[in-house]
Motif scaffolding. Structure first.
Motif, PDB file in Angstrom:
ATOM      1  N   CYS A  82       8.254  71.035  26.410  1.00  0.00           N
ATOM      2  CA  CYS A  82       9.329  71.656  27.351  1.00  0.00           C
ATOM      3  C   CYS A  82       9.842  70.258  28.470  1.00  0.00           C
ATOM      4  CB  CYS A  82       9.301  72.883  28.042  1.00  0.00           C
ATOM      5  SG  CYS A  82       8.104  72.713  29.510  1.00  0.00           S
ATOM      6  N   GLY A  83       9.017  69.366  28.599  1.00  0.00           N
ATOM      7  CA  GLY A  83       9.179  68.268  29.401  1.00  0.00           C
ATOM      8  C   GLY A  83       8.469  68.114  30.642  1.00  0.00           C
ATOM      9  N   LYS A  84       7.474  69.169  30.795  1.00  0.00           N
ATOM     10  CA  LYS A  84       6.774  69.142  32.112  1.00  0.00           C
ATOM     11  C   LYS A  84       6.146  67.776  32.237  1.00  0.00           C
ATOM     12  CE  LYS A  84       4.120  72.243  30.846  1.00  0.00           C
ATOM     13  NZ  LYS A  84       4.329  72.300  29.378  1.00  0.00           N
ATOM     14  N   SER A  85       5.249  67.187  31.538  1.00  0.00           N
ATOM     15  CA  SER A  85       4.511  66.107  31.899  1.00  0.00           C
ATOM     16  C   SER A  85       5.563  64.702  31.901  1.00  0.00           C
ATOM     17  CB  SER A  85       3.356  65.657  30.557  1.00  0.00           C
ATOM     18  OG  SER A  85       2.503  66.924  30.577  1.00  0.00           O
ATOM     19  N   THR A  86       6.623  64.882  31.129  1.00  0.00           N
ATOM     20  CA  THR A  86       7.425  63.884  31.317  1.00  0.00           C
ATOM     21  C   THR A  86       8.219  63.816  32.546  1.00  0.00           C
ATOM     22  OG1 THR A  86       8.239  63.959  28.855  1.00  0.00           O
ATOM     23  CG2 THR A  86       9.709  62.946  30.341  1.00  0.00           C
ATOM     24  N   LEU A  87       8.439  65.082  33.139  1.00  0.00           N
ATOM     25  CA  LEU A  87       8.979  65.021  34.479  1.00  0.00           C
ATOM     26  C   LEU A  87       8.340  64.317  35.419  1.00  0.00           C
ATOM     27  CD1 LEU A  87      11.282  65.969  36.570  1.00  0.00           C
ATOM     28  CD2 LEU A  87      10.093  68.047  36.492  1.00  0.00           C
TER      29      LEU A  87
ATOM     30  N   GLN B 208      -5.490  58.400  51.050  1.00  0.00           N
ATOM     31  CA  GLN B 208      -4.573  59.231  52.045  1.00  0.00           C
ATOM     32  C   GLN B 208      -3.226  59.360  51.572  1.00  0.00           C
ATOM     33  OE1 GLN B 208      -5.175  57.605  55.907  1.00  0.00           O
ATOM     34  NE2 GLN B 208      -7.004  58.569  56.304  1.00  0.00           N
ATOM     35  N   PRO B 209      -2.995  59.826  50.256  1.00  0.00           N
ATOM     36  CA  PRO B 209      -1.548  60.012  49.823  1.00  0.00           C
ATOM     37  C   PRO B 209      -0.880  61.340  50.445  1.00  0.00           C
ATOM     38  CG  PRO B 209      -3.150  61.095  48.411  1.00  0.00           C
ATOM     39  CD  PRO B 209      -4.043  60.423  49.388  1.00  0.00           C
ATOM     40  N   LYS B 210       0.356  61.154  50.442  1.00  0.00           N
ATOM     41  CA  LYS B 210       1.192  62.309  50.988  1.00  0.00           C
ATOM     42  C   LYS B 210       1.858  63.174  49.973  1.00  0.00           C
ATOM     43  CE  LYS B 210       2.806  59.478  54.998  1.00  0.00           C
ATOM     44  NZ  LYS B 210       3.893  58.942  55.568  1.00  0.00           N
ATOM     45  N   LEU B 211       1.755  62.697  48.897  1.00  0.00           N
ATOM     46  CA  LEU B 211       2.180  63.514  47.605  1.00  0.00           C
ATOM     47  C   LEU B 211       1.332  63.511  46.493  1.00  0.00           C
ATOM     48  CD1 LEU B 211       4.444  65.164  45.765  1.00  0.00           C
ATOM     49  CD2 LEU B 211       5.263  63.048  45.240  1.00  0.00           C
ATOM     50  N   LEU B 212       0.699  64.575  45.938  1.00  0.00           N
ATOM     51  CA  LEU B 212      -0.365  64.594  45.088  1.00  0.00           C
ATOM     52  C   LEU B 212       0.341  65.241  43.782  1.00  0.00           C
ATOM     53  CD1 LEU B 212      -3.082  64.059  44.132  1.00  0.00           C
ATOM     54  CD2 LEU B 212      -3.930  66.517  45.056  1.00  0.00           C
ATOM     55  N   ILE B 213       0.214  64.446  42.674  1.00  0.00           N
ATOM     56  CA  ILE B 213       0.782  64.981  41.433  1.00  0.00           C
ATOM     57  C   ILE B 213      -0.546  65.219  40.440  1.00  0.00           C
ATOM     58  CG2 ILE B 213       2.381  64.692  39.500  1.00  0.00           C
ATOM     59  CD1 ILE B 213       3.904  62.686  41.600  1.00  0.00           C
ATOM     60  N   LEU B 214      -0.443  66.387  39.830  1.00  0.00           N
ATOM     61  CA  LEU B 214      -1.670  66.545  38.851  1.00  0.00           C
ATOM     62  C   LEU B 214      -0.985  67.160  37.384  1.00  0.00           C
ATOM     63  CD1 LEU B 214      -2.221  68.088  41.738  1.00  0.00           C
ATOM     64  CD2 LEU B 214      -4.674  67.442  40.693  1.00  0.00           C
TER      65      LEU B 214
ATOM     66  N   VAL C  69       3.585  73.342  44.639  1.00  0.00           N
ATOM     67  CA  VAL C  69       4.598  73.812  43.623  1.00  0.00           C
ATOM     68  C   VAL C  69       3.722  73.573  42.217  1.00  0.00           C
ATOM     69  CG1 VAL C  69       6.635  73.117  42.380  1.00  0.00           C
ATOM     70  CG2 VAL C  69       6.577  73.053  44.801  1.00  0.00           C
ATOM     71  N   VAL C  70       3.934  74.746  41.514  1.00  0.00           N
ATOM     72  CA  VAL C  70       3.387  74.836  40.059  1.00  0.00           C
ATOM     73  C   VAL C  70       4.661  74.764  39.056  1.00  0.00           C
ATOM     74  CG1 VAL C  70       2.150  76.263  38.375  1.00  0.00           C
ATOM     75  CG2 VAL C  70       1.164  75.928  40.644  1.00  0.00           C
TER      76      VAL C  70
ATOM     77  N   THR D 248       1.555  67.730  50.161  1.00  0.00           N
ATOM     78  CA  THR D 248       2.301  68.144  49.244  1.00  0.00           C
ATOM     79  C   THR D 248       1.743  68.040  47.812  1.00  0.00           C
ATOM     80  OG1 THR D 248       4.127  67.274  50.491  1.00  0.00           O
ATOM     81  CG2 THR D 248       4.630  67.984  48.379  1.00  0.00           C
ATOM     82  N   ILE D 249       1.676  69.152  46.925  1.00  0.00           N
ATOM     83  CA  ILE D 249       1.026  68.961  45.783  1.00  0.00           C
ATOM     84  C   ILE D 249       2.054  69.613  44.630  1.00  0.00           C
ATOM     85  CG2 ILE D 249      -0.710  69.985  44.149  1.00  0.00           C
ATOM     86  CD1 ILE D 249      -2.556  70.300  46.664  1.00  0.00           C
ATOM     87  N   ILE D 250       1.980  68.846  43.679  1.00  0.00           N
ATOM     88  CA  ILE D 250       3.048  69.270  42.372  1.00  0.00           C
ATOM     89  C   ILE D 250       2.068  69.486  41.195  1.00  0.00           C
ATOM     90  CG2 ILE D 250       4.984  68.715  40.910  1.00  0.00           C
ATOM     91  CD1 ILE D 250       6.162  67.174  43.119  1.00  0.00           C
ATOM     92  N   LEU D 251       1.734  70.394  40.598  1.00  0.00           N
ATOM     93  CA  LEU D 251       0.814  70.637  39.723  1.00  0.00           C
ATOM     94  C   LEU D 251       1.579  71.316  38.300  1.00  0.00           C
ATOM     95  CD1 LEU D 251      -2.116  71.255  38.725  1.00  0.00           C
ATOM     96  CD2 LEU D 251      -2.105  73.195  39.767  1.00  0.00           C
ATOM     97  N   VAL D 252       1.193  70.584  37.188  1.00  0.00           N
ATOM     98  CA  VAL D 252       1.551  71.190  35.898  1.00  0.00           C
ATOM     99  C   VAL D 252       0.290  71.982  35.509  1.00  0.00           C
ATOM    100  CG1 VAL D 252       2.053  70.551  33.581  1.00  0.00           C
ATOM    101  CG2 VAL D 252       3.447  69.678  35.118  1.00  0.00           C
ATOM    102  N   GLU D 253       0.360  73.075  34.976  1.00  0.00           N
ATOM    103  CA  GLU D 253      -0.785  73.761  34.320  1.00  0.00           C
ATOM    104  C   GLU D 253      -0.118  74.646  33.393  1.00  0.00           C
ATOM    105  OE1 GLU D 253      -3.774  74.037  33.649  1.00  0.00           O
ATOM    106  OE2 GLU D 253      -4.302  73.296  35.477  1.00  0.00           O
TER     107      GLU D 253
END
Length: 563
Positions: free
Chosen positions: A42-47, A159-165, A34-35, A194-199
């Protein structure tokens, strides 16, 4: 229940006039890529920080976040630390040890693994990420790209299951950024991570995402597949600033009002252009910067520099002439010496050989009070290094008060810069509570109050959304009209191509190539813009999306005349 489930999340920073997050509802399934994108502030990094409870910001919040069916705050310390990985925007802020191998082992040691398990996991990560050649190096010796890759590898060792960047490529050169995104794609596809990326830089990542989430003013305005979001932004929010931040193929497609499905990648964009337009080698006249407009305001000749007496040379015969009213971009890979060259040009570092002349006078013979109040100003790569006050308003006042002007002129100067950078809603906030893009704007506003004749910018668009870049571009154009010379070190090829007069490629401690912007980018195969890579089989020297759109419209007009 979804793997990550955010329900009605609302958050406000202390003393903030309005919430940063407003009733966020977002469900993310296991294995999704998810990007999250949107304008600065707008609140991306805070989220994102709310998803890693150890760095959740202080403030007033409501709502709930569930991780794998459990409320985030109820997770055990071990699960929270090992299963949820977070990669920050600035790699310097995350590295905690002195050696690469120790950084890889650090998280595993804290989780209590035995020595043999740690060695096996570290070796596995070093091999997977190609770290073997610099495994025993000091972390301080690494380039920006290597540091960010090390951060990712150190987290993956647990070995994370969720990666946030959070904007992990903002300080990487285009080639390193592409490799980093490719690594993320491989982790997602091969491991089901599972990847959540702010870009902000969407050219590489947009097409490989399963889902794009667009935020605006603390809420979610679009949430769907890349194709669906491209369609929604075009037809539902036709004037939304995020349209400027979409990948080049989509922006060109939208501008030409095509009714076909928008291409998402350079490959699809090339195919779409070939199907709808013909090869046209009629050149676009290059806007060459003429060096016969006078003497250079800054002349750097054969400078050599090293940080330690017995260390290696960072600059090797570095030379450059800078003219009044020009913007010259210096580009190159991480760790090549670009930022060091700015330090030498601005007088922060003294070369042990060579000359740096300002208006023909050696820089070292000009007093610092005159040099940094009337002549030079520097925007560093990390804006926090010059943000030292408790509020944005105090930051601006602290600069103007040093100038020898009347109280009314102080008020006028501050009001003008606030209006120019649209800072009205940020004045009472602490600079460290701002987003990265907002910090960049405040720092630049602060140094411009000094009215410099030469402006040095180190990654000025880092963390900025496309709309903020347009504002910055207009400011730089105004400065050029006032004959201010601007030297910009940047990895933002698209911004450089649209706004520079000249471009120079930095490699191995020196400038190896310099030319007018159009000739520079149209002559490169890899180190060039997305617009040129997409269109060069049809148009020889189109380097921006604006160029491609202009040439395509020219053909459309000819076809209308014929018919």
């Amino acid at each position: 229940m979804a793997f990550v489930d955010i329900k009605q999340l609302t958050f406000s920073y202390p003393l903030a006039p309005k919430p940063v997050l407003k009733e966020i509802d977002l469900a993310i399934e296991a294995g999704e890529f998810v990007v999250i994108c949107g304008t600065s502030g707008c609140g991306k990094s805070t989220l994102l920080k709310h998803l890693k409870r150890e760095i959740t910001p202080h403030g007033v919040s409501s709502g709930a976040i569930y991780y794998n069916g459990t409320i985030l705050n109820e997770l055990s310390e071990r699960v929270a630390a090992s299963e949820i990985g977070f990669v920050m925007q600035n790699p310097e802020n995350q590295i905690v040890t002195d050696k690469v191998w120790h950084e890889l082992a650090f998280g595993l040691e804290n989780l209590g693994y035995d020595t043999m398990t740690i060695r096996r996991k570290v070796a596995e990560m070093a091999n997977f990420f190609g770290i073997q050649n610099w495994f025993r190096k000091n972390t301080m010796e690494l380039s920006g790209g290597q540091k960010q890759l090390l951060n990712l590898a150190a987290i993956m060792a647990m070995q994370p299951k969720l990666l946030i960047l959070d904007e992990p490529t903002s300080q990487l050169d285009p080639i390193a950024a592409g490799e980093f995104i490719s690594t993320l794609h491989k982790l997602n596809k091969d491991l089901g991570l599972t990847i959540i990326l702010v870009e902000h830089r969407l050219e590489e990542v947009y097409s490989i995402a399963d889902r794009i989430v667009v935020m605006d003013q603390g809420g979610i305005i679009c949430n769907g597949t890349p194709k669906q979001v491209a369609y929604d932004l075009q037809h539902v929010s036709q004037d939304h600033p995020m349209l400027l931040g979409l990948p080049t193929p989509i922006r060109v497609h939208h501008a030409l009002k095509s009714q076909k499905e928008a291409p998402l990648t350079i490959r699809d964009g090339r195919r779409w252009l070939s199907e709808n337009f013909k090869a046209d080698q009629e050149p676009i006249l290059p806007s060459e910067f003429k060096e016969d407009i006078g003497k250079p305001v800054l002349d750097i000749h054969d400078t050599w520099f090293r940080y330690e007496k017995n260390g290696i040379d960072i600059l090797r015969g570095f030379s450059l002439q800078v003219y009044p009213g020009e913007l010259i971009s210096i580009l190159g890979g991480n760790g090549t010496g670009k930022t060091t060259s700015l330090g030498v040009m601005s007088g922060l570092y003294k070369p042990y050989r060579g000359k740096v002349l300002l208006d023909g006078k050696p820089l070292k013979k000009i007093s610092n009070s005159k040099l940094y109040r009337e002549c030079l100003a520097v925007l560093p790569q990390d804006p926090q290094t010059i943000l030292v006050s408790k509020t944005v308003k105090q930051e601006l006042e602290s600069v103007v008060e040093t100038l020898n002007i009347t109280k009314q002129q102080v008020i006028d100067e501050i009001n003008s810069i606030i209006h120019t950078f649209n800072l009205e809603n940020l004045l009472e906030q602490h600079p460290y509570d701002l987003s990265g893009g907002e910090q960049q704007k405040v720092a630049l506003a602060k140094i411009l109050l000094l009215h410099p004749r030469i402006l040095f910018l180190d990654e000025p668009t880092k963390g900025m959304d496309a709309a903020s870049k347009e504002v910055l571009a207009e400011i730089l154009r105004c400065l050029k009209e006032q004959k201010v010379a601007i030297v910009m070190v940047t990895h933002d090829i698209e911004f450089s191509a649209s706004n520079s007069d000249r471009c120079a490629l930095f490699f191995d401690g020196n400038i190896v190539s310099s030319d007018n912007t159009r000739a520079f980018y149209s002559g490169n195969h890899f180190y060039t813009t997305a617009a040129h890579r997409m269109s060069r089989h049809l148009f020889s020297n189109a380097i921006t999306s604006k160029d491609v759109i202009e040439l395509c419209k020219r053909q459309q007009k000819k076809q209308l005349i014929k018919s």
